[in-house]
Scaffold this motif. Structure first.
Motif, PDB file in Angstrom:
ATOM      1  N   SER A 176      31.159  46.915  11.049  1.00 34.83           N
ATOM      2  CA  SER A 176      32.171  47.206  12.070  1.00 34.83           C
ATOM      3  C   SER A 176      33.150  46.054  12.220  1.00 34.83           C
ATOM      4  O   SER A 176      32.781  44.895  12.136  1.00 34.83           O
ATOM      5  N   LYS A 177      34.404  46.384  12.459  1.00 33.64           N
ATOM      6  CA  LYS A 177      35.413  45.353  12.648  1.00 33.64           C
ATOM      7  C   LYS A 177      35.948  45.358  14.067  1.00 33.64           C
ATOM      8  O   LYS A 177      36.974  44.743  14.372  1.00 33.64           O
ATOM      9  N   LYS A 178      35.270  46.058  14.932  1.00 34.81           N
ATOM     10  CA  LYS A 178      35.767  46.235  16.298  1.00 34.81           C
ATOM     11  C   LYS A 178      35.965  44.918  17.027  1.00 34.81           C
ATOM     12  O   LYS A 178      36.869  44.778  17.838  1.00 34.81           O
ATOM     13  N   GLU A 179      35.099  43.953  16.704  1.00 41.45           N
ATOM     14  CA  GLU A 179      35.171  42.674  17.426  1.00 41.45           C
ATOM     15  C   GLU A 179      36.422  41.878  17.071  1.00 41.45           C
ATOM     16  O   GLU A 179      36.753  40.915  17.748  1.00 41.45           O
TER      17      GLU A 179
ATOM     18  N   SER B 280      38.865  55.786  21.441  1.00 39.91           N
ATOM     19  CA  SER B 280      37.590  55.074  21.516  1.00 39.91           C
ATOM     20  C   SER B 280      37.406  54.010  20.435  1.00 39.91           C
ATOM     21  O   SER B 280      36.287  53.553  20.217  1.00 39.91           O
ATOM     22  N   HIS B 281      38.455  53.644  19.772  1.00 36.14           N
ATOM     23  CA  HIS B 281      38.376  52.537  18.813  1.00 36.14           C
ATOM     24  C   HIS B 281      39.570  51.600  19.052  1.00 36.14           C
ATOM     25  O   HIS B 281      40.702  52.057  19.129  1.00 36.14           O
ATOM     26  N   PRO B 282      39.289  50.290  19.167  1.00 26.83           N
ATOM     27  CA  PRO B 282      40.362  49.345  19.505  1.00 26.83           C
ATOM     28  C   PRO B 282      41.515  49.361  18.501  1.00 26.83           C
ATOM     29  O   PRO B 282      42.663  49.085  18.881  1.00 26.83           O
ATOM     30  N   ALA B 283      41.224  49.705  17.255  1.00 26.48           N
ATOM     31  CA  ALA B 283      42.306  49.790  16.260  1.00 26.48           C
ATOM     32  C   ALA B 283      43.315  50.857  16.664  1.00 26.48           C
ATOM     33  O   ALA B 283      44.525  50.666  16.515  1.00 26.48           O
ATOM     34  N   ARG B 284      42.803  51.938  17.224  1.00 23.42           N
ATOM     35  CA  ARG B 284      43.711  53.025  17.586  1.00 23.42           C
ATOM     36  C   ARG B 284      44.502  52.694  18.841  1.00 23.42           C
ATOM     37  O   ARG B 284      45.664  53.068  18.981  1.00 23.42           O
ATOM     38  N   ILE B 285      43.884  51.963  19.754  1.00 22.37           N
ATOM     39  CA  ILE B 285      44.624  51.473  20.923  1.00 22.37           C
ATOM     40  C   ILE B 285      45.762  50.580  20.446  1.00 22.37           C
ATOM     41  O   ILE B 285      46.909  50.720  20.870  1.00 22.37           O
ATOM     42  N   LYS B 286      45.418  49.681  19.543  1.00 23.68           N
ATOM     43  CA  LYS B 286      46.433  48.744  19.058  1.00 23.68           C
ATOM     44  C   LYS B 286      47.545  49.460  18.299  1.00 23.68           C
ATOM     45  O   LYS B 286      48.713  49.092  18.412  1.00 23.68           O
ATOM     46  N   ILE B 287      47.182  50.478  17.537  1.00 21.84           N
ATOM     47  CA  ILE B 287      48.199  51.242  16.797  1.00 21.84           C
ATOM     48  C   ILE B 287      49.211  51.850  17.770  1.00 21.84           C
ATOM     49  O   ILE B 287      50.423  51.804  17.525  1.00 21.84           O
TER      50      ILE B 287
ATOM     51  N   LEU C 281      46.920  44.816  11.258  1.00 23.49           N
ATOM     52  CA  LEU C 281      45.524  45.130  11.563  1.00 23.49           C
ATOM     53  C   LEU C 281      44.597  44.523  10.509  1.00 23.49           C
ATOM     54  O   LEU C 281      44.985  44.395   9.351  1.00 23.49           O
ATOM     55  N   PRO C 282      43.378  44.173  10.904  1.00 25.84           N
ATOM     56  CA  PRO C 282      42.421  43.593   9.954  1.00 25.84           C
ATOM     57  C   PRO C 282      41.660  44.668   9.194  1.00 25.84           C
ATOM     58  O   PRO C 282      40.455  44.585   9.038  1.00 25.84           O
ATOM     59  N   LEU C 283      42.386  45.691   8.741  1.00 29.23           N
ATOM     60  CA  LEU C 283      41.734  46.833   8.111  1.00 29.23           C
ATOM     61  C   LEU C 283      42.499  47.224   6.849  1.00 29.23           C
ATOM     62  O   LEU C 283      43.693  46.957   6.729  1.00 29.23           O
ATOM     63  N   SER C 284      41.824  47.879   5.961  1.00 25.84           N
ATOM     64  CA  SER C 284      42.458  48.316   4.720  1.00 25.84           C
ATOM     65  C   SER C 284      43.423  49.466   4.985  1.00 25.84           C
ATOM     66  O   SER C 284      43.376  50.123   6.026  1.00 25.84           O
TER      67      SER C 284
END
Lengths: 105, 105
Positions: free
Chosen positions: A4-7, B24-31, B50-53
């Motif tokens: 998970s990368k949530k943190e 429910s996922h911080p990545a989506r809030i940030k998006i 974002l720190p994601l691929s």
DNA sequence: TATTCTCATCGTATATTTACGATGAACGAT
DNA sequence: ATCGTTCATCGTAAATATACGATGAGAATA
């Protein structure tokens, strides 16, 4: 999912996402409404009002308790669940802030 | 989980839960915040923040699109994502209503 | 036409969620 | 002391979510 990368996101976004996750199942939405309506708040009462088994309802209650939206107090053999209005109020503000921030208004 | 019972709840609760799930996922809030901040809204721009691929970000965008909070329009080889303020406004009201209803106030 | 850029989708691995029945702990009542 | 009630937790099964790299489609550009 690998790891998970949530943190890696900022604290506020993580917090809002956590509350959102707690609200991401209709059973948990309904539980909040039930707790608001009922005076007595035994688990059994809630189970009677949901199409789910006792153990499943217990899990949903745990999730709501985990994020602080509700609390449970032991009362003899029963457990009295109730809402935590201050936390709900805080959640309300955070969501309102998010939506306003993101609404171009 | 054996079989989902989500459909057995009332429509409003299911709807709110769906939006909550999308949040429910911080990545989506940030998006959502990124889309509000940026003029240009290429996927690549979002990935950079974002720190994601790229593929993972694409999945998150799909989830947001699925519930209607954002939309994507093809613009040559790029896709321009943007917020859907009317849907966000509606979500804002639904959450506000839920919290108010449940807040004993 | 060949190349490059942009992005969704596929395939895959792993974690988490949702659901249930069974069990057991804690308590009150008999 | 035993029994019934109440509920969390365990074990388990299946669905869903999260993450990545690889691939391929579509469009602009060389």
């Amino acid at each position: 999912m690998a790891v998970s990368k949530k943190e890696e996101f900022n604290k506020t976004d993580i917090e809002v996402a956590e509350i959102a996750k707690a609200l991401s199942h209709p059973a948990r939405i309904k539980i909040l409404k039930i707790l608001n309506d009922l005076d007595s708040c035994m688990v059994g009462n809630i189970v009677d009002l949901l199409p789910l088994s006792q153990s499943t309802v217990s899990q949903h209650l745990s999730e709501l308790k985990r994020v602080g939206l509700i609390q449970g107090e032991i009362e003899g053999p029963k457990i009295c669940y109730c809402l935590k209005p201050d936390v709900i109020e805080k959640a309300k503000k955070e969501f309102s802030k998010l939506f306003t921030q993101v609404c171009k208004c």
